[in-house]
Design a protein around this motif. Sequence first.
Motif, PDB file in Angstrom:
ATOM      1  N   UNK A 137       3.882  10.250  -4.024  1.00  9.16           N
ATOM      2  CA  UNK A 137       3.637  10.594  -3.026  1.00  9.16           C
ATOM      3  C   UNK A 137       2.764   9.372  -3.113  1.00  9.16           C
ATOM      4  N   UNK A 138       1.003   9.773  -3.703  1.00  6.35           N
ATOM      5  CA  UNK A 138       0.052   9.937  -3.622  1.00  6.35           C
ATOM      6  C   UNK A 138       0.086   7.643  -3.669  1.00  6.35           C
ATOM      7  N   UNK A 139       0.742   7.051  -4.493  1.00  9.47           N
ATOM      8  CA  UNK A 139       0.920   5.852  -4.706  1.00  9.47           C
ATOM      9  C   UNK A 139       1.668   4.898  -4.462  1.00  9.47           C
ATOM     10  N   UNK A 140       2.561   5.211  -3.098  1.00  4.73           N
ATOM     11  CA  UNK A 140       3.596   4.392  -2.316  1.00  4.73           C
ATOM     12  C   UNK A 140       2.901   3.473  -2.315  1.00  4.73           C
ATOM     13  N   UNK A 141       3.565   2.200  -2.553  1.00  5.14           N
ATOM     14  CA  UNK A 141       2.904   0.568  -2.792  1.00  5.14           C
ATOM     15  C   UNK A 141       3.210   0.029  -0.395  1.00  5.14           C
ATOM     16  N   UNK A 142       1.754  -0.298  -0.138  1.00  6.11           N
ATOM     17  CA  UNK A 142       2.296  -0.293   1.233  1.00  6.11           C
ATOM     18  C   UNK A 142       3.381  -2.208   1.535  1.00  6.11           C
ATOM     19  N   UNK A 143       3.602  -2.750  -0.158  1.00 12.92           N
ATOM     20  CA  UNK A 143       4.534  -3.541  -0.341  1.00 12.92           C
ATOM     21  C   UNK A 143       4.851  -4.277  -1.082  1.00 12.92           C
ATOM     22  N   UNK A 144       6.228  -4.998  -1.782  1.00 12.09           N
ATOM     23  CA  UNK A 144       5.561  -5.488  -2.999  1.00 12.09           C
ATOM     24  C   UNK A 144       5.371  -7.599  -2.909  1.00 12.09           C
ATOM     25  N   UNK A 145       4.211  -8.316  -2.505  1.00  8.66           N
ATOM     26  CA  UNK A 145       3.836  -9.443  -2.862  1.00  8.66           C
ATOM     27  C   UNK A 145       4.475 -10.231  -3.957  1.00  8.66           C
ATOM     28  N   UNK A 146       5.161 -11.242  -3.536  1.00  4.68           N
ATOM     29  CA  UNK A 146       5.478 -12.344  -4.946  1.00  4.68           C
ATOM     30  C   UNK A 146       4.877 -14.014  -3.901  1.00  4.68           C
ATOM     31  N   UNK A 147       4.557 -14.078  -5.976  1.00  9.24           N
ATOM     32  CA  UNK A 147       4.376 -15.533  -5.327  1.00  9.24           C
ATOM     33  C   UNK A 147       5.467 -16.643  -5.303  1.00  9.24           C
ATOM     34  N   UNK A 148       5.789 -17.834  -4.517  1.00  6.86           N
ATOM     35  CA  UNK A 148       6.660 -18.410  -5.112  1.00  6.86           C
ATOM     36  C   UNK A 148       6.319 -19.464  -5.069  1.00  6.86           C
ATOM     37  N   UNK A 149       5.010 -20.107  -4.720  1.00  6.86           N
ATOM     38  CA  UNK A 149       4.857 -21.431  -5.562  1.00  6.86           C
ATOM     39  C   UNK A 149       4.742 -21.863  -6.614  1.00  6.86           C
ATOM     40  N   UNK A 150       6.052 -21.401  -7.412  1.00  6.26           N
ATOM     41  CA  UNK A 150       5.919 -22.497  -8.677  1.00  6.26           C
ATOM     42  C   UNK A 150       7.119 -22.453  -9.050  1.00  6.26           C
ATOM     43  N   UNK A 151       7.996 -21.898  -7.848  1.00  2.00           N
ATOM     44  CA  UNK A 151       9.710 -22.355  -7.090  1.00  2.00           C
ATOM     45  C   UNK A 151       9.563 -23.442  -6.954  1.00  2.00           C
ATOM     46  N   UNK A 152      10.650 -23.796  -7.574  1.00  3.40           N
ATOM     47  CA  UNK A 152      11.195 -25.433  -7.638  1.00  3.40           C
ATOM     48  C   UNK A 152      12.765 -25.536  -7.090  1.00  3.40           C
ATOM     49  N   UNK A 153      13.236 -25.940  -6.936  1.00  2.00           N
ATOM     50  CA  UNK A 153      14.239 -26.050  -6.070  1.00  2.00           C
ATOM     51  C   UNK A 153      15.990 -25.474  -7.055  1.00  2.00           C
ATOM     52  N   UNK A 154      16.698 -24.688  -6.350  1.00  6.00           N
ATOM     53  CA  UNK A 154      17.939 -24.176  -7.145  1.00  6.00           C
ATOM     54  C   UNK A 154      16.561 -22.893  -8.015  1.00  6.00           C
ATOM     55  N   UNK A 155      15.736 -22.637  -7.913  1.00  5.01           N
ATOM     56  CA  UNK A 155      15.470 -21.396  -8.208  1.00  5.01           C
ATOM     57  C   UNK A 155      14.659 -20.234  -7.356  1.00  5.01           C
ATOM     58  N   UNK A 156      14.762 -18.661  -8.128  1.00  6.68           N
ATOM     59  CA  UNK A 156      14.208 -18.066  -7.082  1.00  6.68           C
ATOM     60  C   UNK A 156      13.623 -16.801  -8.267  1.00  6.68           C
ATOM     61  N   UNK A 157      12.967 -15.491  -7.308  1.00 12.30           N
ATOM     62  CA  UNK A 157      12.703 -14.457  -7.815  1.00 12.30           C
ATOM     63  C   UNK A 157      13.704 -12.893  -7.652  1.00 12.30           C
ATOM     64  N   UNK A 158      13.737 -12.660  -9.083  1.00 13.41           N
ATOM     65  CA  UNK A 158      14.915 -11.191  -8.658  1.00 13.41           C
ATOM     66  C   UNK A 158      13.796  -9.865  -8.596  1.00 13.41           C
ATOM     67  N   UNK A 159      14.331  -8.788  -8.657  1.00 17.28           N
ATOM     68  CA  UNK A 159      14.112  -7.656  -9.107  1.00 17.28           C
ATOM     69  C   UNK A 159      12.886  -7.613 -10.415  1.00 17.28           C
ATOM     70  N   UNK A 160      14.016  -8.400 -10.980  1.00 21.59           N
ATOM     71  CA  UNK A 160      13.454  -8.180 -12.525  1.00 21.59           C
ATOM     72  C   UNK A 160      12.198  -8.978 -12.561  1.00 21.59           C
ATOM     73  N   UNK A 161      12.350  -9.911 -12.102  1.00 20.47           N
ATOM     74  CA  UNK A 161      10.911 -11.320 -12.273  1.00 20.47           C
ATOM     75  C   UNK A 161       9.213 -10.340 -11.434  1.00 20.47           C
ATOM     76  N   UNK A 162       9.240  -9.089 -10.992  1.00 22.36           N
ATOM     77  CA  UNK A 162       8.670  -8.435 -10.464  1.00 22.36           C
ATOM     78  C   UNK A 162       7.750  -7.968 -11.535  1.00 22.36           C
ATOM     79  N   UNK A 163       6.887  -8.333 -11.314  1.00 29.13           N
ATOM     80  CA  UNK A 163       5.252  -7.708 -12.540  1.00 29.13           C
ATOM     81  C   UNK A 163       5.641  -6.489 -12.752  1.00 29.13           C
ATOM     82  N   UNK A 164       5.584  -5.719 -13.802  1.00 31.82           N
ATOM     83  CA  UNK A 164       5.572  -3.821 -13.796  1.00 31.82           C
ATOM     84  C   UNK A 164       4.041  -3.481 -13.349  1.00 31.82           C
ATOM     85  N   UNK A 165       4.592  -2.452 -12.700  1.00 28.42           N
ATOM     86  CA  UNK A 165       3.835  -1.606 -12.496  1.00 28.42           C
ATOM     87  C   UNK A 165       3.426  -0.258 -13.442  1.00 28.42           C
ATOM     88  N   UNK A 166       1.966  -0.085 -13.086  1.00 30.82           N
ATOM     89  CA  UNK A 166       2.366   1.665 -13.878  1.00 30.82           C
ATOM     90  C   UNK A 166       1.967   2.729 -12.813  1.00 30.82           C
TER      91      UNK A 166
END
Length: 227
Positions: A137-166
Amino acid sequence: MEATLEATARDTFGKNEARRTRRDGRVPGVLYGEGKEATPISVEPRALLRILHSDSGANTLIALKVPGQSETRVLVKEFQLDPVTHQVLHADFYRVAMDKAIQVTIPVTVKGEPKGVKQQGGIMEFIRREIVVECLPADIPENVELDASELMLHQGIRVRDIPASPKWKAITEGEAMLVHVIMPKAEEAAAPADAAAAAATATPAEPEVIKKGKKEETDEEAPEKKK
């Protein structure tokens, strides 16, 4: 984020009791969870709205204070809004144990303009704006922030691509797409004969405008989910 909320115990459950509570200018609610008996309570509406409108919203960890009871850590499990006035009509508060992991739904945000948009003329499309995570409960994040700046056409970000958090782990399926860059749908050019026929009609482009309007409403829907 953690907040403090003062509450008052109510005598009974029931619609009549809830109506009386609202007439007295308070929000009726129920406190339950962790194997303890459900307790009818009431809270001050402005204090509750401040919590719900904060950055962490319904995921805010609340120190609930009820006279005669020990302070309890809770989350707003569900709440009901008046469809016209948007006042809170009722709220359910769920007791949490600080040493036990829970599952919560958190929003996904994106930073950066994809290269596929700037350089290749694509558009960025959101597929999923929320994911479920498991954490204390004390570690609930406000949000998950994704960096989409390197995405090219037909590329995307999946849940598995989110950086791991301890502090938390994603429960939503790893292959679930969150955001991707796609090519805009090309509008078919009308043939000369078709253009002439269209010019002769009384409603040349109205169906398309209506269709686009409906699509925008769907895309912009951000229903206030009860969390």
